[in-house]
Design an enzyme around this catalytic site. Sequence first.
Site, PDB file in Angstrom:
ATOM      1  N   GLY A 118       0.838  -1.251   0.056  1.00 26.41           N
ATOM      2  CA  GLY A 118      -0.163   0.049  -0.133  1.00 26.41           C
ATOM      3  C   GLY A 118       0.876   1.317   0.079  1.00 26.41           C
ATOM      4  O   GLY A 118       0.528   2.195   0.598  1.00 26.41           O
ATOM      5  N   ASP A 127      -1.091  -7.633  -4.834  1.00 25.87           N
ATOM      6  CA  ASP A 127      -2.588  -7.502  -4.321  1.00 25.87           C
ATOM      7  C   ASP A 127      -2.292  -7.998  -2.928  1.00 25.87           C
ATOM      8  O   ASP A 127      -1.939  -9.288  -2.700  1.00 25.87           O
ATOM      9  CB  ASP A 127      -3.299  -8.496  -5.275  1.00 25.87           C
ATOM     10  CG  ASP A 127      -4.710  -8.702  -4.817  1.00 25.87           C
ATOM     11  OD1 ASP A 127      -5.765  -9.282  -5.603  1.00 25.87           O
ATOM     12  OD2 ASP A 127      -5.096  -8.211  -3.855  1.00 25.87           O
ATOM     13  N   GLY A 164      -0.514   4.876  -1.021  1.00 27.88           N
ATOM     14  CA  GLY A 164      -1.515   5.659  -0.206  1.00 27.88           C
ATOM     15  C   GLY A 164      -0.865   6.668   0.544  1.00 27.88           C
ATOM     16  O   GLY A 164       0.247   7.392   0.295  1.00 27.88           O
ATOM     17  N   GLN A 165      -1.613   7.394   1.019  1.00 26.57           N
ATOM     18  CA  GLN A 165      -1.614   8.719   1.854  1.00 26.57           C
ATOM     19  C   GLN A 165      -0.296   8.603   2.654  1.00 26.57           C
ATOM     20  O   GLN A 165       0.844   9.408   2.664  1.00 26.57           O
ATOM     21  CB  GLN A 165      -2.646   9.410   2.512  1.00 26.57           C
ATOM     22  CG  GLN A 165      -2.557  10.744   3.272  1.00 26.57           C
ATOM     23  CD  GLN A 165      -3.289  11.040   4.415  1.00 26.57           C
ATOM     24  OE1 GLN A 165      -4.087  10.065   4.796  1.00 26.57           O
ATOM     25  NE2 GLN A 165      -2.952  12.210   4.782  1.00 26.57           N
ATOM     26  N   ILE A 169      -4.738  12.071   9.741  1.00 27.11           N
ATOM     27  CA  ILE A 169      -3.473  12.648   9.191  1.00 27.11           C
ATOM     28  C   ILE A 169      -3.530  13.377   8.185  1.00 27.11           C
ATOM     29  O   ILE A 169      -4.160  13.541   7.136  1.00 27.11           O
ATOM     30  CB  ILE A 169      -2.723  11.449   8.989  1.00 27.11           C
ATOM     31  CG1 ILE A 169      -2.485  10.612  10.318  1.00 27.11           C
ATOM     32  CG2 ILE A 169      -1.308  11.686   8.293  1.00 27.11           C
ATOM     33  CD1 ILE A 169      -1.715   9.111   9.904  1.00 27.11           C
ATOM     34  N   ILE A 215      -1.467  -2.035  -5.432  1.00 27.73           N
ATOM     35  CA  ILE A 215      -2.330  -2.778  -6.356  1.00 27.73           C
ATOM     36  C   ILE A 215      -2.346  -2.201  -7.564  1.00 27.73           C
ATOM     37  O   ILE A 215      -2.401  -2.721  -8.816  1.00 27.73           O
ATOM     38  CB  ILE A 215      -3.906  -2.606  -5.922  1.00 27.73           C
ATOM     39  CG1 ILE A 215      -4.688  -3.674  -6.642  1.00 27.73           C
ATOM     40  CG2 ILE A 215      -4.349  -1.249  -5.949  1.00 27.73           C
ATOM     41  CD1 ILE A 215      -4.468  -5.062  -6.408  1.00 27.73           C
ATOM     42  N   TYR A 242     -14.961  -0.003   8.886  1.00 26.23           N
ATOM     43  CA  TYR A 242     -13.570  -0.020   8.904  1.00 26.23           C
ATOM     44  C   TYR A 242     -13.146  -0.121  10.502  1.00 26.23           C
ATOM     45  O   TYR A 242     -12.199  -0.625  10.736  1.00 26.23           O
ATOM     46  CB  TYR A 242     -13.186   1.625   8.232  1.00 26.23           C
ATOM     47  CG  TYR A 242     -11.971   2.209   8.615  1.00 26.23           C
ATOM     48  CD1 TYR A 242     -11.637   3.239   9.403  1.00 26.23           C
ATOM     49  CD2 TYR A 242     -10.836   1.559   8.041  1.00 26.23           C
ATOM     50  CE1 TYR A 242     -10.407   3.671   9.853  1.00 26.23           C
ATOM     51  CE2 TYR A 242      -9.499   2.298   8.106  1.00 26.23           C
ATOM     52  CZ  TYR A 242      -9.348   3.189   9.175  1.00 26.23           C
ATOM     53  OH  TYR A 242      -8.155   3.534   9.243  1.00 26.23           O
ATOM     54  N   LYS A 253     -10.564  -2.523  12.059  1.00 31.40           N
ATOM     55  CA  LYS A 253      -9.432  -2.305  12.967  1.00 31.40           C
ATOM     56  C   LYS A 253      -9.442  -2.899  14.349  1.00 31.40           C
ATOM     57  O   LYS A 253      -8.586  -3.473  14.924  1.00 31.40           O
ATOM     58  CB  LYS A 253      -9.372  -0.459  13.033  1.00 31.40           C
ATOM     59  CG  LYS A 253      -8.782  -0.152  11.747  1.00 31.40           C
ATOM     60  CD  LYS A 253      -7.681  -0.622  11.036  1.00 31.40           C
ATOM     61  CE  LYS A 253      -7.383  -0.038   9.692  1.00 31.40           C
ATOM     62  NZ  LYS A 253      -6.126  -0.793   9.117  1.00 31.40           N
TER      63      LYS A 253
HETATM   64  C1  VAH Z   1     -10.452   7.729   8.093  1.00 31.85           C
HETATM   65  N1  VAH Z   1      -8.170   8.956   7.858  1.00 31.85           N
HETATM   66  O1  VAH Z   1     -10.862   8.880   8.041  1.00 31.85           O
HETATM   67  C2  VAH Z   1      -8.970   7.803   8.526  1.00 31.85           C
HETATM   68  C3  VAH Z   1      -8.652   7.609   9.767  1.00 31.85           C
HETATM   69  C4  VAH Z   1      -9.145   8.631  12.120  1.00 31.85           C
HETATM   70  C5  VAH Z   1      -9.360   8.343  10.648  1.00 31.85           C
HETATM   71  O2  VAH Z   1      -8.789   6.121  10.171  1.00 31.85           O
HETATM   72  O3  VAH Z   1     -11.078   6.969   7.934  1.00 31.85           O
END
Ligand code: VAH
Length: 314
Positions: free
Chosen positions: A6, A50, A9-10, A170, A33, A140, A144
Amino acid sequence: KILVIGACGQIGTELTTKLRELHGTDNVIASDINTRNLELVNAGPFEILDAKNFNAIKDCCVNHEIDTIYLMAALLSATGEKYPMEAWDLNMNSLFHVLNLAKTGQIKKVFWPSSIAVFGPTTPRENTPQHTICEPTTVYGITKQVGERWCEYYHEKYGVDVRSIRYPGIISHKAMPGGGTTDYAVEIYHEAIKEGKYECFLSEDTSLPMMFMDDAIKATTDLMAAPSESISIRSSYNLSAISFTPKDIFESIKAEMPEFTITYQPDFRQAIADSWPSSIDDSVARKDWNWSHDFDLDTMTKEMLSQLKKKYTA
Ligand code: VAH
């Protein structure tokens, strides 16, 4: 050698660059990817990979003699609400593949990012403690929270040296965030320079834990360099730097750009933001591996505006 999954990504973009400064470009293999970040792809060794394909990850690790993996691929909070099963599939299976590789002993150390998204509406919102109620209401956040449980299990049961940080929002200028709820805090700087105005998708008083990218990268490399015996948390460390509202960041930008204006049009992401804490207690990280942040809101604003002005006037 190190593999970043990854890497386009940011966080992956800046993490890869930092790791190459620390360990040498040829010792850090970037992968993603696709090749959506050509600057990064052309800056050193790169593989199309992948993260959902165990054999592809295994072969990449054998071919490049990888002993450390940073797994940065994931679907974030807003995208995860649009594509729940894809988010579960990518976020969980990529983690299992990396943990199972580490369990064989082929991989010596793993970094896996968690998030303040593991907290939910029943979590104490102010100065959220390291150990507390976690009932996340986003896909999400669920991935986590469960991922943290698996990381701790693989460490306790199989001795896997996996380390993790609950990143706040971030802010960075090198690569755009992808589908997060905190993305407004990045977009606002771009819009201030490009348009002089910004329509914010969160309400003006929505306080969220945030961090400038340089601090997030410092925390990540510091944690990974810490001696294993000093690490008391194998789920994921609370980490904090600054908390601010859209109004705070607007005022911070306006101090540099007096003409800047803002409007507020909360959308579906407001409910996600409202389920998260407004500030985090990261005293365990500060104690275990001497964490401290450098950037406050105004320092970050000055850095973001000066870097983005260069980008838009280049
Ligand atoms: C999001 N930037 O907004 C991510 C992060 C705490 C936020 O997990 O989903």
